[in-house]
Design an enzyme around this catalytic site. Structure first.
Site, PDB file in Angstrom:
ATOM      1  CG  ASP A  21      -2.050   0.978   1.142  1.00  0.00           C
ATOM      2  OD1 ASP A  21      -2.310   1.503   0.040  1.00  0.00           O
ATOM      3  OD2 ASP A  21      -2.680   1.246   2.183  1.00  0.00           O
ATOM      4  CG  HIS A  38       0.412   1.900  -9.306  1.00  0.00           C
ATOM      5  ND1 HIS A  38       0.099   1.571  -8.005  1.00  0.00           N
ATOM      6  CD2 HIS A  38      -0.647   2.623  -9.769  1.00  0.00           C
ATOM      7  CE1 HIS A  38      -1.099   2.058  -7.706  1.00  0.00           C
ATOM      8  NE2 HIS A  38      -1.550   2.708  -8.755  1.00  0.00           N
ATOM      9  CG  LEU A 132       9.691 -17.325  -3.470  1.00  0.00           C
ATOM     10  CD1 LEU A 132       9.591 -17.254  -1.942  1.00  0.00           C
ATOM     11  CD2 LEU A 132      10.074 -15.943  -3.993  1.00  0.00           C
TER      12      LEU A 132
HETATM   13  C1  FPP Z   1      -1.629   0.205  -3.426  1.00  0.00           C
HETATM   14  O1  FPP Z   1      -1.233   1.533  -3.504  1.00  0.00           O
HETATM   15  C2  FPP Z   1      -1.129  -0.591  -4.522  1.00  0.00           C
HETATM   16  C3  FPP Z   1      -1.891  -1.160  -5.512  1.00  0.00           C
HETATM   17  C4  FPP Z   1      -3.347  -1.019  -5.583  1.00  0.00           C
HETATM   18  C5  FPP Z   1      -1.301  -1.930  -6.609  1.00  0.00           C
HETATM   19  C6  FPP Z   1      -0.073  -2.732  -6.272  1.00  0.00           C
HETATM   20  C7  FPP Z   1       0.702  -2.864  -7.505  1.00  0.00           C
HETATM   21  C8  FPP Z   1       2.051  -2.860  -7.597  1.00  0.00           C
HETATM   22  C9  FPP Z   1       2.938  -2.809  -6.426  1.00  0.00           C
HETATM   23  C10 FPP Z   1       2.746  -2.865  -8.899  1.00  0.00           C
HETATM   24  C11 FPP Z   1       2.384  -3.944  -9.812  1.00  0.00           C
HETATM   25  C12 FPP Z   1       2.621  -5.287  -9.277  1.00  0.00           C
HETATM   26  C13 FPP Z   1       3.102  -6.280 -10.026  1.00  0.00           C
HETATM   27  C14 FPP Z   1       3.147  -7.651  -9.476  1.00  0.00           C
HETATM   28  C15 FPP Z   1       3.600  -6.030 -11.378  1.00  0.00           C
HETATM   29  P1  FPP Z   1      -2.362   2.651  -3.592  1.00  0.00           P
HETATM   30  O2  FPP Z   1      -2.514   3.028  -5.023  1.00  0.00           O
HETATM   31  O3  FPP Z   1      -3.595   2.173  -2.913  1.00  0.00           O
HETATM   32  O4  FPP Z   1      -1.694   3.801  -2.774  1.00  0.00           O
HETATM   33  P2  FPP Z   1      -2.424   4.956  -1.949  1.00  0.00           P
HETATM   34  O5  FPP Z   1      -3.201   4.264  -0.870  1.00  0.00           O
HETATM   35  O6  FPP Z   1      -1.277   5.746  -1.430  1.00  0.00           O
HETATM   36  O7  FPP Z   1      -3.265   5.711  -2.924  1.00  0.00           O
END
Ligand code: FPP
Length: 241
Positions: A21, A38, A132
């Site tokens: 997050d 991201h 893994l």
């Molecule tokens: C949360 O941050 C993150 C996500 C909803 C997406 C997670 C994706 C990645 C880490 C990258 C892609 C992954 C792979 C496996 C290629 P948020 O957008 O909710 O952050 P915020 O709460 O600060 O808005």
């Protein structure tokens, strides 16, 4: 030789699950578009995978995209799907080289065809790897997972292949998407939120939870090692004394 994580081998978690997050906040703090958060977040995915391998933690599960995330603006969803597609295109060779078995849990049929095909391809290719097990939760929701399991169990009862009286915790567990994978011992959430957000509700019943204020794109190998150390200091009692 001591473990690179700083945790004795017998105190390591076997399975770490992570709620990644804070990508959006990381980008906002820098005046960058959310997708840049991201993109940087996908580099943390690589760092955490490496950390688990170095420490000898055999299972890592990452919450990459929830069922609820489809409600985000279309351009962000599209960019995340493209990122997944690129991640697989660029990392499959490394996944094979490092002997990683890739899995995915969730409603994969919801994903765009191209990303889904690439995902299925890497999953099939890496199925016999042993170093893994890396599971990506994609279009995943824990309540939906439980509903799916209930439906499947009901079908078996209806077909006469399952006696309702024999249904126990193992029956439920073996009908979840995670069947065959041990429950997480450690659940890590970044960016300070104290929430579970519909992630692995059944499986985390006895997990130790570590919440770190670090935003996911800033989360490095050392941070995962620190979470493992915190886990090793806890005294797990499973309801006993
Ligand atoms: C949360 O941050 C993150 C996500 C909803 C997406 C997670 C994706 C990645 C880490 C990258 C892609 C992954 C792979 C496996 C290629 P948020 O957008 O909710 O952050 P915020 O709460 O600060 O808005």
């Amino acid at each position: 030789m001591s473990n690179p994580s700083g945790v004795p081998a017998d105190k390591l978690p076997r399975h770490i699950a992570v709620i990644m997050d804070g990508n959006g906040r990381w980008a906002r703090e820098r005046g960058l578009p959310r997708i840049e958060g991201h993109r940087r977040g996908s580099e943390s995915v690589r760092a955490c995978t490496a950390a688990c391998m170095e420490a000898g933690v055999p299972y890592l599960t990452l919450y990459a995209f929830s069922k609820e995330n489809w409600q985000r603006p279309a351009d962000e969803v599209g960019a995340l799907m493209l990122l997944l597609d690129r991640f697989l295109a660029e990392r499959t060779a490394e996944i094979m080289e490092r002997n990683i078995r890739l899995r995915a849990i969730g409603h994969l049929g919801d994903l765009p065809d191209k990303a889904r095909r690439r995902l299925e391809d890497t999953i099939a290719k890496s199925a016999n790897n042993t170093a893994l097990t890396l599971t990506l939760a994609l279009s995943y929701g824990a309540r939906t997972e439980i509903v799916d399991a209930a439906r499947e169990i009901a079908r078996e009862v209806k077909a006469g292949t399952l006696d309702p009286e024999t249904i126990d915790e193992n029956t439920i567990a073996s009908h979840l998407y995670t069947a065959g994978v041990p429950d997480p011992d450690l659940l890590v959430r970044t960016s300070g939120e104290m929430r579970i957000s519909n992630f692995l509700l059944w499986q985390i019943s006895y997990a130790e939870i570590v919440v770190t204020p670090k935003l996911w794109p800033d989360f490095a190998k050392e941070d995962l090692f620190a979470a493992m150390q915190e886990y090793a200091r806890r005294n797990r009692r499973y309801g006993g004394i």
